[in-house]
Design a protein around this motif. Sequence first.
Motif, PDB file in Angstrom:
ATOM      1  N   TYR A 121      -6.385  -0.012   3.565  1.00 45.29           N
ATOM      2  CA  TYR A 121      -6.613   0.151   2.124  1.00 45.29           C
ATOM      3  C   TYR A 121      -6.773  -1.215   1.452  1.00 45.29           C
ATOM      4  O   TYR A 121      -6.149  -2.207   1.860  1.00 45.29           O
ATOM      5  N   LEU A 122      -7.563  -1.216   0.415  1.00 49.09           N
ATOM      6  CA  LEU A 122      -7.683  -2.365  -0.467  1.00 49.09           C
ATOM      7  C   LEU A 122      -6.859  -2.084  -1.717  1.00 49.09           C
ATOM      8  O   LEU A 122      -6.986  -1.020  -2.333  1.00 49.09           O
ATOM      9  N   TYR A 123      -6.011  -3.039  -2.089  1.00 47.00           N
ATOM     10  CA  TYR A 123      -5.217  -2.923  -3.309  1.00 47.00           C
ATOM     11  C   TYR A 123      -5.628  -4.037  -4.275  1.00 47.00           C
ATOM     12  O   TYR A 123      -5.646  -5.216  -3.900  1.00 47.00           O
ATOM     13  N   ILE A 124      -5.947  -3.646  -5.513  1.00 49.26           N
ATOM     14  CA  ILE A 124      -6.209  -4.610  -6.574  1.00 49.26           C
ATOM     15  C   ILE A 124      -5.204  -4.321  -7.684  1.00 49.26           C
ATOM     16  O   ILE A 124      -5.140  -3.199  -8.194  1.00 49.26           O
ATOM     17  N   LYS A 125      -4.420  -5.344  -8.044  1.00 46.11           N
ATOM     18  CA  LYS A 125      -3.381  -5.145  -9.049  1.00 46.11           C
ATOM     19  C   LYS A 125      -3.565  -6.134 -10.203  1.00 46.11           C
ATOM     20  O   LYS A 125      -3.693  -7.340  -9.991  1.00 46.11           O
ATOM     21  N   PHE A 171      -5.206 -11.268 -11.321  1.00 46.95           N
ATOM     22  CA  PHE A 171      -5.035 -10.071 -10.498  1.00 46.95           C
ATOM     23  C   PHE A 171      -4.819 -10.505  -9.056  1.00 46.95           C
ATOM     24  O   PHE A 171      -5.097 -11.648  -8.677  1.00 46.95           O
ATOM     25  N   THR A 172      -4.304  -9.582  -8.266  1.00 47.78           N
ATOM     26  CA  THR A 172      -4.117  -9.837  -6.834  1.00 47.78           C
ATOM     27  C   THR A 172      -4.941  -8.833  -6.042  1.00 47.78           C
ATOM     28  O   THR A 172      -5.208  -7.722  -6.508  1.00 47.78           O
ATOM     29  N   ARG A 173      -5.354  -9.246  -4.863  1.00 43.76           N
ATOM     30  CA  ARG A 173      -6.021  -8.323  -3.936  1.00 43.76           C
ATOM     31  C   ARG A 173      -5.335  -8.424  -2.580  1.00 43.76           C
ATOM     32  O   ARG A 173      -4.896  -9.486  -2.145  1.00 43.76           O
ATOM     33  N   SER A 197      -3.687   3.741 -10.726  1.00 41.81           N
ATOM     34  CA  SER A 197      -2.452   4.177 -11.387  1.00 41.81           C
ATOM     35  C   SER A 197      -2.113   3.213 -12.516  1.00 41.81           C
ATOM     36  O   SER A 197      -2.467   2.026 -12.492  1.00 41.81           O
ATOM     37  N   MET A 198      -1.415   3.739 -13.513  1.00 46.97           N
ATOM     38  CA  MET A 198      -1.038   2.971 -14.688  1.00 46.97           C
ATOM     39  C   MET A 198       0.153   3.646 -15.344  1.00 46.97           C
ATOM     40  O   MET A 198       0.494   4.789 -15.004  1.00 46.97           O
ATOM     41  N   LEU A 215      -2.988  -2.234 -14.230  1.00 52.60           N
ATOM     42  CA  LEU A 215      -3.554  -1.231 -13.329  1.00 52.60           C
ATOM     43  C   LEU A 215      -3.286  -1.591 -11.870  1.00 52.60           C
ATOM     44  O   LEU A 215      -3.195  -2.768 -11.513  1.00 52.60           O
ATOM     45  N   THR A 216      -3.220  -0.532 -11.051  1.00 52.91           N
ATOM     46  CA  THR A 216      -3.202  -0.707  -9.595  1.00 52.91           C
ATOM     47  C   THR A 216      -4.287   0.167  -8.994  1.00 52.91           C
ATOM     48  O   THR A 216      -4.250   1.400  -9.118  1.00 52.91           O
TER      49      THR A 216
END
Length: 749
Positions: free
Chosen positions: A81-85, A73-75, A114-115, A89-90
């Motif tokens: 905002y914090l994004y975890i992908k 995963f990426t952060r 989101s998915m 999922l995002t």
Amino acid sequence: MLLGVIGCTMTMWAAGEQPNNPVASPGAVVTAGKARFTVLTPEMIRIQYSERSLFEDRATFAVVNRRLTVPQFTREEKDGYLYIKTSALTLKYKIGERISPTASKSATQSLTISMLLNGRTVLWFPGKEDELNLKGTTRTLDGQIGDNKRQELEKGLLSRAGWSVIDESPRTRRGDGSTTFAFDGQQDGIEWVAEPVDKDAVDWYFMGYGHQYKKALGDYIKIAGRQPMPPLYVLGYWYSKYQRYTSDEFMEIVNDVKRNQIPMDVMIFDMDWHTQGWTGWTWDRTAIPDPEGLIDWMHNNGLKVSLNLHPADGVDDDEDFFTELRNDMGLPESEKVVPWNLSDKKFYHNMFNRIIRARERQGVDFWWLDWQQNLTSKYVDGLGETFWCNHVFYNDMRLNRPDHRPLIFHRWGGLGSHRYPIGFSGDSFTTYGTLAWQPYFTATASNVCFGYWGHDLGGHQQTGDNDPEIYLRWMQYGVFTPIFRTHATNWPGIERRIWKYDNFPLLLETVKLRYALMPYIYNACRQAYDTGVSICRPLYYEWPEQNESYLYEDEYMFGDDILVAPVVKPSGADGKAMRKTWLPEGRWFDVCRNRVVEGNRAITDSYAQQEIPYFYRAGSVIVNNPPMLNLNTRPDRLIVKVVPGADGQTSLYEDEGDSEAYKNGEYTTTVMKHQGSTLTIEPRQGSFKGMPEQRAYTVEFIGSERPKSVAINGNECSNGVWNYDEQHQMVNIYVPATPCSKTIKIELK
């Protein structure tokens, strides 16, 4: 005798079961102020929020393991905002915002996930209602008439919306009004209840698996623990009735069972085994003067014994061991009752060492834990009595009787209860509407991995005379359920002895069919342990995009290869009952009609009372037992049914049957491949104590034309070795005892 058949998709765990670790790998954890996110799988993220920045790292009731392989995963932090992908999922979180379970206009601004589902974007945010949830189960069917319990079903792990949320927040109420707690410390080896580090914290597990329902369940048991395999004998026939039987009457029942050649493995002593009162711990020796002798007699006749408990009233001063227990607890001599307080470590230690252990030494094999009173503890606010009793009783047996698989018979206590098989569904009414809803109820419970519901076959309470037809239809349904147990209340006139009915021959056939299917059933237990997919499962697990798989509620898959559509309505004037069945895409073998039929359509047929609508998946290999009277002995011959219509394979699973050695790789598998008119039984793999060295087979090519010849390992067989059943269109081949290390190849030519 310890057998099963495993589908080719089954995962084996030869290296042994890994210990649980509730602390996640540091690489999976992302902290942002008072929020913390743990990426458990590409489709599952734990969401925590604590105003005090206190994050729970101990096991909780529903989740006992978080040490999984860290997925990719990426952060990224961008514009506040914090994004975890992950690949599925995002997650987007506004850093510093409070995470609340209450939906609001700002919810989509603070946290979203989101998915994609079938090519379209699905957006989740806190408080969003899961209106398409496929439900789970409920604590009890007490008072069930028809589907009046439908509204009580708790939400499950699966949803047509593609996402669901496990809410382990300490203040969230479970179906029985209780809450989750942490596990911390031990008493006599049992993990003990502890208060959460922050009672006001948010603790969610977002599951965004789309319609990959089996994958979702498989990942759930990675964090929640597996469904342990019950002892083999539990899958056999139980005789049970709420009635004050004397020793002589119990023995008369068993003698009648033997005289009528009825297979049976379990005898229940309902609450009248003890002295008068709802709660009791002392034998009623006016009815059962020699308990040890009676239990020994049952054991000598091949039966296991379970006693019913209603423990909530504690231990009165007229009970055995009262004085000793009162003194152990340090109570004054004026006390007339030792109250039930299982959350108290001291009470657990003394109660079990004094009373429970004494009854087990007398030969009691397992306990029927029939909790019916206050749902939450008087001593620990929010602690569910049902869940906690299940946890303690199950683990007490696991630790104190290590030569046997632990087992209790109990009610559902909320998420996490699947770790303590098996379930007692409660007191339903004998109506066709009640029967009609139980297939849906039982299969739907698999959505929370509660795969071992046992029902009162025949219904618990009834009005009017005994109806042989509804009892028969209930027993026919019971063949294809996790637990095969007849039962009823003590109202005058209710009869559950099948040999007392005019249609006894048909009732007996249901018991025989249950025992014939035991290898297949035992497979499903292993599969549930390995994959989280229970033996009774809805059709939508396999056909999630077919709308009919959601609409035909009263049919279900029984293991991988049998579709069951039980008759749940009375017969008409012609003695037959109409039944509409939807068959999913593919080809199916209609067992009643002895023919292959095309799926992806609904069929309507009428069924005589001796007929049960069930269908084999085309190409499957179904292993059966020969006729037998209990599961204490291993048959030296098996029946292998080769189903026409496609090619396929399965694997015969075997282990000891009543030990936990299977968790450490002590079992065997034997692959059986069906291709065209050839069946190949490959050499057995693995080992366990007491495994057979050789075995004979009767191979049945069902729905087959007469062959010109039959060969075993290339050698043409004489007609004495095989025959053709014209009436049933079946080729029968007898394969004499052969070392299990050898290949057997049977060809129709």
